[in-house]
Motif scaffolding. Structure first.
Motif, PDB file in Angstrom:
ATOM      1  N   ALA A  91     116.442  51.579  65.727  1.00  0.00           N
ATOM      2  CA  ALA A  91     116.073  50.465  64.546  1.00  0.00           C
ATOM      3  C   ALA A  91     116.076  51.394  63.358  1.00  0.00           C
ATOM      4  CB  ALA A  91     115.051  49.713  64.951  1.00  0.00           C
ATOM      5  N   GLU A  92     116.241  50.658  62.257  1.00  0.00           N
ATOM      6  CA  GLU A  92     116.072  51.009  60.865  1.00  0.00           C
ATOM      7  C   GLU A  92     115.057  50.375  60.314  1.00  0.00           C
ATOM      8  OE1 GLU A  92     118.270  52.682  56.901  1.00  0.00           O
ATOM      9  OE2 GLU A  92     119.348  52.123  58.423  1.00  0.00           O
ATOM     10  N   ILE A  93     113.838  51.143  59.715  1.00  0.00           N
ATOM     11  CA  ILE A  93     112.748  50.379  59.321  1.00  0.00           C
ATOM     12  C   ILE A  93     113.085  50.813  57.685  1.00  0.00           C
ATOM     13  CG2 ILE A  93     110.333  49.973  59.194  1.00  0.00           C
ATOM     14  CD1 ILE A  93     111.858  51.286  62.262  1.00  0.00           C
ATOM     15  N   HIS A  94     113.049  50.028  56.763  1.00  0.00           N
ATOM     16  CA  HIS A  94     113.091  50.308  55.499  1.00  0.00           C
ATOM     17  C   HIS A  94     111.844  50.261  54.766  1.00  0.00           C
ATOM     18  CE1 HIS A  94     117.743  49.874  55.367  1.00  0.00           C
ATOM     19  NE2 HIS A  94     117.521  48.570  56.036  1.00  0.00           N
ATOM     20  N   SER A  95     111.810  51.080  53.526  1.00  0.00           N
ATOM     21  CA  SER A  95     110.415  51.263  53.021  1.00  0.00           C
ATOM     22  C   SER A  95     109.865  49.680  52.517  1.00  0.00           C
ATOM     23  CB  SER A  95     110.691  52.303  51.695  1.00  0.00           C
ATOM     24  OG  SER A  95     111.477  51.618  50.851  1.00  0.00           O
ATOM     25  N   ARG A  96     108.660  49.795  52.743  1.00  0.00           N
ATOM     26  CA  ARG A  96     107.934  48.516  52.454  1.00  0.00           C
ATOM     27  C   ARG A  96     108.555  47.336  52.778  1.00  0.00           C
ATOM     28  NH1 ARG A  96     103.741  49.463  49.772  1.00  0.00           N
ATOM     29  NH2 ARG A  96     103.506  47.836  48.524  1.00  0.00           N
ATOM     30  N   SER A  97     109.002  47.285  53.992  1.00  0.00           N
ATOM     31  CA  SER A  97     109.532  45.946  54.524  1.00  0.00           C
ATOM     32  C   SER A  97     109.343  45.981  55.737  1.00  0.00           C
ATOM     33  CB  SER A  97     111.236  46.266  54.419  1.00  0.00           C
ATOM     34  OG  SER A  97     111.573  47.221  55.374  1.00  0.00           O
ATOM     35  N   GLN A 144     107.165  56.552  74.028  1.00  0.00           N
ATOM     36  CA  GLN A 144     107.559  57.161  73.119  1.00  0.00           C
ATOM     37  C   GLN A 144     109.064  56.963  72.487  1.00  0.00           C
ATOM     38  OE1 GLN A 144     106.801  61.258  74.548  1.00  0.00           O
ATOM     39  NE2 GLN A 144     109.067  61.510  75.182  1.00  0.00           N
ATOM     40  N   LEU A 145     109.058  57.293  71.345  1.00  0.00           N
ATOM     41  CA  LEU A 145     110.597  57.347  70.749  1.00  0.00           C
ATOM     42  C   LEU A 145     110.857  58.125  69.787  1.00  0.00           C
ATOM     43  CD1 LEU A 145     110.314  55.953  67.821  1.00  0.00           C
ATOM     44  CD2 LEU A 145     109.815  53.871  69.339  1.00  0.00           C
ATOM     45  N   PRO A 146     111.786  58.647  69.701  1.00  0.00           N
ATOM     46  CA  PRO A 146     112.418  59.626  68.482  1.00  0.00           C
ATOM     47  C   PRO A 146     112.638  58.748  67.164  1.00  0.00           C
ATOM     48  CG  PRO A 146     114.342  59.072  69.686  1.00  0.00           C
ATOM     49  CD  PRO A 146     113.198  58.384  70.387  1.00  0.00           C
ATOM     50  N   ALA A 147     112.157  59.748  66.215  1.00  0.00           N
ATOM     51  CA  ALA A 147     112.386  58.942  64.913  1.00  0.00           C
ATOM     52  C   ALA A 147     112.672  60.038  63.775  1.00  0.00           C
ATOM     53  CB  ALA A 147     110.914  58.307  64.186  1.00  0.00           C
ATOM     54  N   SER A 148     113.070  59.608  62.598  1.00  0.00           N
ATOM     55  CA  SER A 148     113.322  60.543  61.649  1.00  0.00           C
ATOM     56  C   SER A 148     113.366  59.932  60.237  1.00  0.00           C
ATOM     57  CB  SER A 148     114.841  61.135  61.647  1.00  0.00           C
ATOM     58  OG  SER A 148     115.946  59.858  61.604  1.00  0.00           O
ATOM     59  N   ASN A 159     106.500  48.305  57.705  1.00  0.00           N
ATOM     60  CA  ASN A 159     106.376  49.681  57.266  1.00  0.00           C
ATOM     61  C   ASN A 159     105.694  49.309  55.911  1.00  0.00           C
ATOM     62  OD1 ASN A 159     106.594  51.859  56.095  1.00  0.00           O
ATOM     63  ND2 ASN A 159     108.865  52.017  56.455  1.00  0.00           N
ATOM     64  N   ARG A 160     104.562  49.840  55.579  1.00  0.00           N
ATOM     65  CA  ARG A 160     103.914  49.622  54.125  1.00  0.00           C
ATOM     66  C   ARG A 160     104.018  50.987  53.294  1.00  0.00           C
ATOM     67  NH1 ARG A 160      98.197  46.345  55.049  1.00  0.00           N
ATOM     68  NH2 ARG A 160      99.270  44.613  56.216  1.00  0.00           N
ATOM     69  N   ASN A 161     104.850  51.953  53.993  1.00  0.00           N
ATOM     70  CA  ASN A 161     105.069  53.098  53.380  1.00  0.00           C
ATOM     71  C   ASN A 161     106.159  53.119  52.151  1.00  0.00           C
ATOM     72  OD1 ASN A 161     103.148  54.906  54.847  1.00  0.00           O
ATOM     73  ND2 ASN A 161     104.554  54.294  56.369  1.00  0.00           N
ATOM     74  N   PHE A 162     106.216  53.834  51.348  1.00  0.00           N
ATOM     75  CA  PHE A 162     107.266  53.901  50.295  1.00  0.00           C
ATOM     76  C   PHE A 162     108.415  54.479  50.954  1.00  0.00           C
ATOM     77  CE2 PHE A 162     103.653  53.368  47.628  1.00  0.00           C
ATOM     78  CZ  PHE A 162     104.201  52.280  46.873  1.00  0.00           C
ATOM     79  N   VAL A 163     108.397  55.223  52.276  1.00  0.00           N
ATOM     80  CA  VAL A 163     109.459  56.029  52.849  1.00  0.00           C
ATOM     81  C   VAL A 163     109.999  55.170  53.789  1.00  0.00           C
ATOM     82  CG1 VAL A 163     110.229  57.985  53.867  1.00  0.00           C
ATOM     83  CG2 VAL A 163     108.595  58.132  51.972  1.00  0.00           C
ATOM     84  N   GLY A 164     111.295  54.878  54.145  1.00  0.00           N
ATOM     85  CA  GLY A 164     111.859  54.320  55.330  1.00  0.00           C
ATOM     86  C   GLY A 164     112.117  55.347  56.662  1.00  0.00           C
ATOM     87  N   ALA A 165     112.461  54.770  57.772  1.00  0.00           N
ATOM     88  CA  ALA A 165     112.674  55.752  58.748  1.00  0.00           C
ATOM     89  C   ALA A 165     113.781  55.013  59.644  1.00  0.00           C
ATOM     90  CB  ALA A 165     111.235  55.922  59.617  1.00  0.00           C
ATOM     91  N   ARG A 166     114.130  55.949  60.472  1.00  0.00           N
ATOM     92  CA  ARG A 166     114.895  55.574  61.694  1.00  0.00           C
ATOM     93  C   ARG A 166     114.305  55.867  62.958  1.00  0.00           C
ATOM     94  NH1 ARG A 166     120.850  55.007  60.197  1.00  0.00           N
ATOM     95  NH2 ARG A 166     120.776  55.424  57.999  1.00  0.00           N
ATOM     96  N   ALA A 167     114.350  54.767  63.806  1.00  0.00           N
ATOM     97  CA  ALA A 167     113.811  54.973  65.274  1.00  0.00           C
ATOM     98  C   ALA A 167     114.976  54.969  66.076  1.00  0.00           C
ATOM     99  CB  ALA A 167     112.843  54.009  65.387  1.00  0.00           C
TER     100      ALA A 167
END
Length: 115
Positions: A50-56, A94-98, A20-28
């Motif tokens: 899974a949780e994908i933290h920002s820029r990680s 597909q998967l849900p994300a927020s 994730n190169r974005n400055f915002v994280g997400a939960r999948a």
């Protein structure tokens, strides 16, 4: 084991590395995917949340039960043998994300190189 239609079934698991190169994280949420080779369906795959933290980076485990239908055996073997044990399969799902309070459905279509 032998599946319906005489195909061979076996467990097939993978670890997927996501970046994730974005400055915002997400939960999948849990995802559901289908793996195909040409017109043949080879596996149904599921990923856990899974949780994908920002820029990680993050690792996600994918578990599936692969079933190689009898009709797919010959073209799959021919592709493997003619390409030095290298094939390309399609993955759709597909998967849900927020993120930031927004919920959405992520649809995925990609090709995966299998060595």
């Amino acid at each position: 084991h032998v599946g319906a239609g005489g195909g061979a079934g076996y467990p097939l698991n993978a670890t997927v590395w996501m970046r994730n190169r974005n400055f915002v994280g997400a939960r999948a949420g849990s995802g559901s995917f289908v793996v195909t080779f040409g017109e043949h369906e080879l596996a149904h795959t599921h990923t856990g949340p899974a949780e994908i933290h920002s820029r990680s980076s993050s690792m996600v485990f994918a578990a599936s039960e692969a079933l190689v239908p009898s009709a797919a055996s010959a073209p799959l073997l021919a592709a493997v043998m003619s390409n030095n044990f290298h094939i390309v399969v399609n993955v759709d799902g597909q998967l849900p994300a927020s993120s930031l309070g927004l919920s959405l459905t992520v649809r995925l279509h990609c090709q995966v190189e299998v060595n």
